[in-house]
Design a protein around this motif. Structure first.
Motif, mmCIF file in Angstrom:
data_model
loop_
_atom_site.group_PDB
_atom_site.id
_atom_site.type_symbol
_atom_site.label_atom_id
_atom_site.label_comp_id
_atom_site.label_asym_id
_atom_site.label_seq_id
_atom_site.Cartn_x
_atom_site.Cartn_y
_atom_site.Cartn_z
ATOM 1 N N LEU A 167 0.816 -1.209 0.000
ATOM 2 C CA LEU A 167 0.000 0.000 0.000
ATOM 3 C C LEU A 167 0.852 1.262 0.000
ATOM 4 C CD1 LEU A 167 -2.638 -0.732 2.799
ATOM 5 C CD2 LEU A 167 -2.986 -0.892 0.335
ATOM 6 N N ILE A 168 0.397 2.253 -0.741
ATOM 7 C CA ILE A 168 0.869 3.624 -0.563
ATOM 8 C C ILE A 168 -0.179 4.313 0.300
ATOM 9 C CG2 ILE A 168 1.272 5.844 -1.686
ATOM 10 C CD1 ILE A 168 3.497 4.038 -2.293
ATOM 11 N N ALA A 169 0.225 4.823 1.452
ATOM 12 C CA ALA A 169 -0.714 5.461 2.365
ATOM 13 C C ALA A 169 -0.684 6.971 2.173
ATOM 14 C CB ALA A 169 -0.361 5.114 3.811
ATOM 15 N N PHE A 170 -1.852 7.578 2.243
ATOM 16 C CA PHE A 170 -1.943 9.034 2.123
ATOM 17 C C PHE A 170 -2.948 9.556 3.144
ATOM 18 C CE2 PHE A 170 -6.040 9.174 -0.005
ATOM 19 C CZ PHE A 170 -6.104 7.963 -0.691
ATOM 20 N N SER A 171 -2.824 10.828 3.451
ATOM 21 C CA SER A 171 -3.691 11.406 4.479
ATOM 22 C C SER A 171 -4.620 12.448 3.872
ATOM 23 C CB SER A 171 -2.866 12.067 5.585
ATOM 24 O OG SER A 171 -2.213 13.219 5.100
ATOM 25 N N LEU A 172 -5.787 12.527 4.485
ATOM 26 C CA LEU A 172 -6.770 13.565 4.182
ATOM 27 C C LEU A 172 -7.321 14.031 5.521
ATOM 28 C CD1 LEU A 172 -8.801 12.024 1.223
ATOM 29 C CD2 LEU A 172 -7.411 14.093 1.130
ATOM 30 N N ASP A 173 -7.017 15.271 5.865
ATOM 31 C CA ASP A 173 -7.496 15.823 7.141
ATOM 32 C C ASP A 173 -7.200 14.889 8.305
ATOM 33 O OD1 ASP A 173 -10.530 17.489 5.892
ATOM 34 O OD2 ASP A 173 -8.405 17.980 5.762
ATOM 35 N N GLY A 174 -6.018 14.352 8.321
ATOM 36 C CA GLY A 174 -5.585 13.529 9.448
ATOM 37 C C GLY A 174 -6.050 12.091 9.396
ATOM 38 N N GLY A 210 2.286 7.447 -9.735
ATOM 39 C CA GLY A 210 3.222 8.498 -9.382
ATOM 40 C C GLY A 210 2.613 9.486 -8.408
ATOM 41 N N ILE A 211 3.462 10.366 -7.958
ATOM 42 C CA ILE A 211 3.051 11.426 -7.034
ATOM 43 C C ILE A 211 3.606 12.723 -7.586
ATOM 44 C CG2 ILE A 211 3.196 12.311 -4.684
ATOM 45 C CD1 ILE A 211 3.897 9.343 -3.888
ATOM 46 N N GLU A 212 2.742 13.719 -7.705
ATOM 47 C CA GLU A 212 3.152 14.991 -8.272
ATOM 48 C C GLU A 212 2.735 16.122 -7.344
ATOM 49 O OE1 GLU A 212 4.668 13.529 -11.993
ATOM 50 O OE2 GLU A 212 4.544 15.623 -11.371
ATOM 51 N N PRO A 213 3.536 17.172 -7.270
ATOM 52 C CA PRO A 213 3.031 18.366 -6.580
ATOM 53 C C PRO A 213 1.858 18.913 -7.381
ATOM 54 C CG PRO A 213 5.099 18.840 -7.699
ATOM 55 C CD PRO A 213 4.877 17.372 -7.845
ATOM 56 N N ALA A 232 -15.307 17.918 5.203
ATOM 57 C CA ALA A 232 -15.539 19.306 4.824
ATOM 58 C C ALA A 232 -14.635 19.680 3.662
ATOM 59 C CB ALA A 232 -15.255 20.212 6.015
ATOM 60 N N ASP A 233 -15.083 20.650 2.894
ATOM 61 C CA ASP A 233 -14.300 21.161 1.789
ATOM 62 C C ASP A 233 -13.016 21.772 2.308
ATOM 63 O OD1 ASP A 233 -15.008 23.402 -0.984
ATOM 64 O OD2 ASP A 233 -14.082 21.433 -0.883
ATOM 65 N N ARG A 234 -11.964 21.668 1.544
ATOM 66 C CA ARG A 234 -10.708 22.269 1.984
ATOM 67 C C ARG A 234 -9.957 22.778 0.775
ATOM 68 N NH1 ARG A 234 -5.731 19.244 5.082
ATOM 69 N NH2 ARG A 234 -4.442 21.071 5.383
ATOM 70 N N LYS A 235 -9.409 23.961 0.880
ATOM 71 C CA LYS A 235 -8.674 24.539 -0.230
ATOM 72 C C LYS A 235 -7.292 23.922 -0.334
ATOM 73 C CE LYS A 235 -11.832 27.551 -1.212
ATOM 74 N NZ LYS A 235 -12.706 27.306 -2.352
ATOM 75 N N LYS A 236 -6.775 23.988 -1.528
ATOM 76 C CA LYS A 236 -5.409 23.538 -1.764
ATOM 77 C C LYS A 236 -4.448 24.353 -0.901
ATOM 78 C CE LYS A 236 -1.930 24.060 -5.431
ATOM 79 N NZ LYS A 236 -1.129 25.010 -4.664
ATOM 80 N N ASN A 237 -3.459 23.688 -0.346
ATOM 81 C CA ASN A 237 -2.378 24.430 0.309
ATOM 82 C C ASN A 237 -1.067 24.069 -0.362
ATOM 83 O OD1 ASN A 237 -1.274 22.008 1.518
ATOM 84 N ND2 ASN A 237 -2.979 22.095 2.955
ATOM 85 N N ASP A 238 -0.013 24.692 0.071
ATOM 86 C CA ASP A 238 1.253 24.496 -0.621
ATOM 87 C C ASP A 238 1.719 23.056 -0.609
ATOM 88 O OD1 ASP A 238 2.643 27.695 0.418
ATOM 89 O OD2 ASP A 238 1.378 27.128 -1.277
ATOM 90 N N ALA A 239 1.287 22.291 0.395
ATOM 91 C CA ALA A 239 1.783 20.930 0.532
ATOM 92 C C ALA A 239 0.914 19.914 -0.192
ATOM 93 C CB ALA A 239 1.875 20.560 2.005
ATOM 94 N N THR A 240 -0.138 20.345 -0.843
ATOM 95 C CA THR A 240 -1.054 19.402 -1.471
ATOM 96 C C THR A 240 -0.371 18.657 -2.607
ATOM 97 O OG1 THR A 240 -2.850 20.912 -0.939
ATOM 98 C CG2 THR A 240 -3.325 19.191 -2.503
ATOM 99 N N LEU A 241 -0.666 17.384 -2.656
ATOM 100 C CA LEU A 241 -0.074 16.538 -3.676
ATOM 101 C C LEU A 241 -1.165 15.893 -4.520
ATOM 102 C CD1 LEU A 241 2.538 14.706 -1.408
ATOM 103 C CD2 LEU A 241 3.015 16.547 -3.022
ATOM 104 N N ARG A 248 -6.299 14.368 -5.032
ATOM 105 C CA ARG A 248 -5.636 15.412 -4.236
ATOM 106 C C ARG A 248 -5.540 14.906 -2.801
ATOM 107 N NH1 ARG A 248 -8.348 21.229 -3.416
ATOM 108 N NH2 ARG A 248 -7.195 21.892 -5.252
ATOM 109 N N VAL A 249 -4.326 14.894 -2.263
ATOM 110 C CA VAL A 249 -4.110 14.404 -0.903
ATOM 111 C C VAL A 249 -3.253 15.405 -0.143
ATOM 112 C CG1 VAL A 249 -4.269 12.010 -1.680
ATOM 113 C CG2 VAL A 249 -2.028 13.077 -1.505
ATOM 114 N N ASP A 250 -3.324 15.321 1.174
ATOM 115 C CA ASP A 250 -2.538 16.239 2.001
ATOM 116 C C ASP A 250 -1.079 15.811 2.084
ATOM 117 O OD1 ASP A 250 -5.301 16.641 4.341
ATOM 118 O OD2 ASP A 250 -4.849 17.677 2.467
#
Lengths: 142, 177
Positions: free
Chosen positions: A4-11, A23-26, A63-72, A86-88
């Motif tokens: 598995l590749i693990a990713f986070s969304l709002d913790g 792949g993973i892209e900024p 909840a909706d969340r805007k893109k931040n600089d760290a979004t991938l 889109r993941v955190d």
């Protein structure tokens, strides 16, 4: 084995099997599209191919969340198609026995079992394992 | 605007090396319209406004009555407040001219044919609409819009009928363009 590749969304943690990940892209320029459902952030150009950018939050009851600089953008494929989530953040790859996949979800969020193969427990985390086929089926039903 | 947008001349404007597109702004979105569909661009001032469902107004060109409609509702978009009155893009629809109103007709561009790619199937299924099926990838990603397909045959016919009714009513005075 379950890789598995693990990713986070709002913790909260989710995972995709490595075999589905391309792949993973900024996060780059995403062009919005008209009449888009809540989960469709828009489309973007990845090396000459147009990919949809997907926000899982509406499907997971978040909840909706805007893109931040760290979004991938986590690029994944299913049935010969490509899309991006889109993941955190993206965590390491986990390799687990397939028997560690549990059928019930207990992450505290809205129960999106229709998207998940199940969940695994890794150290102090519970990771919901997303099935891309179920995810796409849910998206087109929206 | 650049490139002589005002009159596209009715030609199929495919260059030897590329495809020519009219870039327009409609609400929060920018689109590219194939110039093969476009017969001209007019100022919104040329359109006689009407307060009718879907039918934004009427204009005349060479004696032909042309109904005008906005794309914004079909795109689930609001009209841009900064646009002023906007522009009307004249397109061929079902054997006659139709005026589709946008916030701004911005530019004529030529892009390599190979830069035009289809939208992903997942996106097309999500949008559930005709007329938005490809995009051009050059300096930016531009959605290519066929406004006539977006409107659909029935809506075009409805607009034509509504225009005919309106022009025969006392509320519209006929002008010649």
């Amino acid at each position: 084995m379950l890789r598995l590749i693990a990713f986070s969304l709002d913790g909260e943690w989710y995972g995709l099997e490595v075999s589905h990940v391309r792949g993973i892209e900024p996060e780059s320029q995403i062009s919005p599209v008209p009449r888009a459902p809540a989960w469709l952030l828009g489309v973007f150009n990845l090396h000459g191919t147009i990919l949809p950018a997907i926000d899982l939050r509406p499907l997971l009851g978040m909840a909706d969340r805007k893109k931040n600089d760290a979004t991938l953008l986590l690029i994944f494929h299913w049935e010969g198609n490509l899309a991006a989530l889109r993941v955190d953040s993206v965590d390491e790859m986990y390799e687990l026995p397939r028997s560690s996949l549990e059928p019930q979800l207990a992450t505290g969020s809205a129960d999106p079992t229709e998207l998940l193969l199940g969940q695994v427990r890794v150290r102090d985390r519970v990771i919901g394992v997303i099935d891309p086929d179920r995810l796409v089926a849910a998206l087109v039903e929206e | 605007m650049t490139g002589g947008i005002g009159d596209c001349g009715g030609r199929l404007w495919d260059g030897a090396d590329g495809v020519r597109l009219l870039v327009v702004r409609c609400g929060a979105f920018r689109f590219a319209l194939p110039t093969g569909l476009v017969r001209g661009v007019v100022s919104a001032e040329e359109i006689v406004p009407l307060d009718l469902p879907d039918l934004e107004g009427l204009m005349w060109r060479d004696g032909e009555l042309i109904p005008a409609t906005r794309l914004h509702p079909l795109l689930h978009s609001s009209r841009s407040k900064e646009s002023g009155d906007g522009h009307g893009v004249l397109v061929h629809a079902e054997g006659r001219l139709l005026c589709v109103m946008v916030d701004e007709a911005m530019d004529l561009v030529e892009v390599p044919a190979e830069s035009i790619v289809p939208l992903p199937e997942l996106v097309k299924r999500a949008l559930k609409v005709d007329g938005l099926e490809s995009a051009t990838l050059t300096d930016e990603l531009l959605l290519i819009l066929d406004p006539v397909r977006l409107l659909g045959t029935e809506r075009v016919a409805t607009l034509v009928r509504a225009a005919a009714v309106a022009v025969n009513s006392d509320s519209v005075s006929e002008g010649r363009g």
